[in-house]
Scaffold this motif. Structure first.
Motif, short mmCIF file in Angstrom:
data_model
loop_
_atom_site.label_atom_id
_atom_site.label_comp_id
_atom_site.label_asym_id
_atom_site.label_seq_id
_atom_site.Cartn_x
_atom_site.Cartn_y
_atom_site.Cartn_z
N GLN A 64 0.83 -1.20 0.00
CA GLN A 64 0.00 0.00 0.00
C GLN A 64 0.87 1.26 0.00
OE1 GLN A 64 -3.21 0.03 -0.46
NE2 GLN A 64 -3.31 2.25 -0.39
N LEU A 65 1.93 1.24 0.78
CA LEU A 65 2.86 2.37 0.85
C LEU A 65 3.55 2.60 -0.49
CD1 LEU A 65 4.15 4.49 2.76
CD2 LEU A 65 5.91 2.80 3.24
N ASN A 66 3.99 1.52 -1.13
CA ASN A 66 4.63 1.63 -2.45
C ASN A 66 3.66 2.15 -3.50
OD1 ASN A 66 7.25 0.87 -1.80
ND2 ASN A 66 6.86 -1.29 -2.15
N LYS A 67 2.42 1.73 -3.42
CA LYS A 67 1.41 2.21 -4.38
C LYS A 67 1.23 3.71 -4.23
CE LYS A 67 -3.25 1.36 -6.05
NZ LYS A 67 -4.46 0.55 -5.92
N GLN A 68 1.10 4.18 -3.00
CA GLN A 68 0.95 5.62 -2.76
C GLN A 68 2.19 6.38 -3.23
OE1 GLN A 68 0.26 5.78 1.43
NE2 GLN A 68 -1.87 5.10 1.27
N ASP A 91 11.61 10.77 1.99
CA ASP A 91 11.68 10.94 3.45
C ASP A 91 10.39 10.46 4.12
OD1 ASP A 91 14.23 11.93 3.20
OD2 ASP A 91 13.64 14.03 3.41
N THR A 92 9.26 10.79 3.52
CA THR A 92 7.97 10.35 4.06
C THR A 92 7.87 8.82 4.02
OG1 THR A 92 6.95 12.38 3.25
CG2 THR A 92 5.47 10.58 3.82
N THR A 93 8.32 8.24 2.90
CA THR A 93 8.30 6.78 2.77
C THR A 93 9.23 6.14 3.80
OG1 THR A 93 7.85 6.99 0.41
CG2 THR A 93 8.67 4.86 1.18
N ASP A 94 10.41 6.71 3.98
CA ASP A 94 11.37 6.18 4.96
C ASP A 94 10.78 6.22 6.37
OD1 ASP A 94 13.07 5.84 2.85
OD2 ASP A 94 14.39 7.51 3.38
N THR A 95 10.11 7.31 6.70
CA THR A 95 9.49 7.43 8.02
C THR A 95 8.41 6.37 8.21
OG1 THR A 95 9.92 9.81 7.99
CG2 THR A 95 8.31 9.02 9.59
N ALA A 96 7.58 6.19 7.18
CA ALA A 96 6.52 5.17 7.27
C ALA A 96 7.11 3.77 7.36
CB ALA A 96 5.59 5.29 6.07
N SER A 108 18.59 -3.18 5.68
CA SER A 108 18.66 -3.95 4.43
C SER A 108 17.93 -3.21 3.31
CB SER A 108 18.03 -5.33 4.62
OG SER A 108 18.76 -6.08 5.55
N TYR A 109 16.84 -2.54 3.65
CA TYR A 109 16.10 -1.76 2.65
C TYR A 109 16.97 -0.63 2.10
CZ TYR A 109 13.00 1.87 0.86
OH TYR A 109 12.44 2.84 0.09
N PHE A 110 17.65 0.08 2.98
CA PHE A 110 18.50 1.18 2.53
C PHE A 110 19.65 0.66 1.66
CE2 PHE A 110 16.93 3.57 6.41
CZ PHE A 110 16.07 4.35 5.67
N GLU A 111 20.19 -0.50 2.00
CA GLU A 111 21.23 -1.09 1.17
C GLU A 111 20.67 -1.52 -0.18
OE1 GLU A 111 23.11 -4.22 3.38
OE2 GLU A 111 23.71 -2.86 4.98
N LEU A 112 19.45 -2.04 -0.17
CA LEU A 112 18.79 -2.45 -1.41
C LEU A 112 18.53 -1.24 -2.31
CD1 LEU A 112 17.38 -4.88 -2.84
CD2 LEU A 112 15.29 -4.20 -1.67
N GLU A 113 18.18 -0.14 -1.71
CA GLU A 113 17.92 1.09 -2.45
C GLU A 113 19.20 1.78 -2.88
OE1 GLU A 113 14.85 2.82 -3.29
OE2 GLU A 113 14.25 0.75 -3.06
N GLY A 114 20.33 1.33 -2.38
CA GLY A 114 21.58 1.97 -2.73
C GLY A 114 21.89 3.17 -1.86
N ARG A 115 21.15 3.29 -0.79
CA ARG A 115 21.38 4.39 0.15
C ARG A 115 21.78 3.78 1.48
NH1 ARG A 115 16.06 7.08 0.94
NH2 ARG A 115 15.17 5.11 0.34
N PHE A 120 18.56 7.25 11.47
CA PHE A 120 17.15 7.14 11.16
C PHE A 120 16.52 8.50 11.32
CE2 PHE A 120 18.18 2.79 12.64
CZ PHE A 120 17.89 2.15 11.46
N MET A 121 15.31 8.63 10.88
CA MET A 121 14.61 9.91 10.95
C MET A 121 14.51 10.41 12.39
SD MET A 121 14.15 10.56 7.83
CE MET A 121 13.13 12.00 7.96
N THR A 122 14.34 9.50 13.34
CA THR A 122 14.24 9.92 14.74
C THR A 122 15.53 10.51 15.24
OG1 THR A 122 14.74 7.67 15.42
CG2 THR A 122 12.41 8.30 15.32
N ASP A 123 16.68 10.03 14.70
CA ASP A 123 17.98 10.57 15.10
C ASP A 123 18.18 11.99 14.59
OD1 ASP A 123 18.47 8.13 16.29
OD2 ASP A 123 19.59 7.36 14.59
N VAL A 124 17.61 12.28 13.42
CA VAL A 124 17.77 13.59 12.82
C VAL A 124 16.97 14.63 13.58
CG1 VAL A 124 17.40 14.93 10.72
CG2 VAL A 124 18.25 12.60 10.57
N VAL A 125 15.78 14.24 14.07
CA VAL A 125 14.89 15.16 14.75
C VAL A 125 15.47 15.58 16.10
CG1 VAL A 125 12.58 15.40 15.74
CG2 VAL A 125 12.88 14.25 13.57
N GLU A 126 16.15 14.69 16.77
CA GLU A 126 16.68 14.98 18.10
C GLU A 126 17.71 16.05 18.13
OE1 GLU A 126 16.01 10.61 19.99
OE2 GLU A 126 18.02 11.22 19.54
#
Length: 126
Positions: A64-68, A91-96, A108-115, A120-126
């Motif tokens: 569902q997330l990928n479709k959106q 960024d929105t997708t990464d947060t979700a 593993s997802y970030f490695e798969l994406e080449g990133r 994580f997003m929570t580390d950036v907000v702090e």
């Protein structure tokens, strides 16, 4: 001397011609992918399911997330600054995804994406 130069040139031409014939392909995989009637988000979801070992519940949420995400990315091409909008969508997708996937799956997802995200997003907000 001319003889050695001529032999060297001939050898170089032969070598380059032969090397072009040696190509490693995965034509069977290409044909299998092309024979399927899948949308982009469906292919991404299937790949994520296989690579990240998703549960059925995770798979449904990720699909569902990928479709959106893919629907939003289609609209980006009409925008003035597509790079900025794509970054926001990613960024929105990464947060979700961080709420759906475990930490190992997310890495593993970030490695798969080449990133390779070290934060994580929570580390950036702090």
């Amino acid at each position: 001397m001319k003889k050695y130069i001529l032999i060297s040139v001939f050898a170089l031409i032969s070598y380059s011609g032969f090397s072009q014939q040696l190509k490693k392909t995965d034509d069977k995989l290409d044909m299998a992918v092309l024979s399927l009637d899948l949308e982009g988000y469906e292919m991404a979801s299937i790949e994520m399911k296989q690579e990240l070992n998703l549960t059925q519940e995770q798979y449904a949420q990720v699909e569902q997330l990928n479709k959106q995400r893919y629907e939003k990315l289609k609209e980006v091409h009409l925008a003035e600054r597509p790079e900025e909008i794509q970054k926001k969508i990613n960024d929105t997708t990464d947060t979700a995804l961080s709420t759906i996937l475990s930490e190992d799956q997310l890495q593993s997802y970030f490695e798969l994406e080449g990133r390779r995200k070290t934060q994580f997003m929570t580390d950036v907000v702090e």
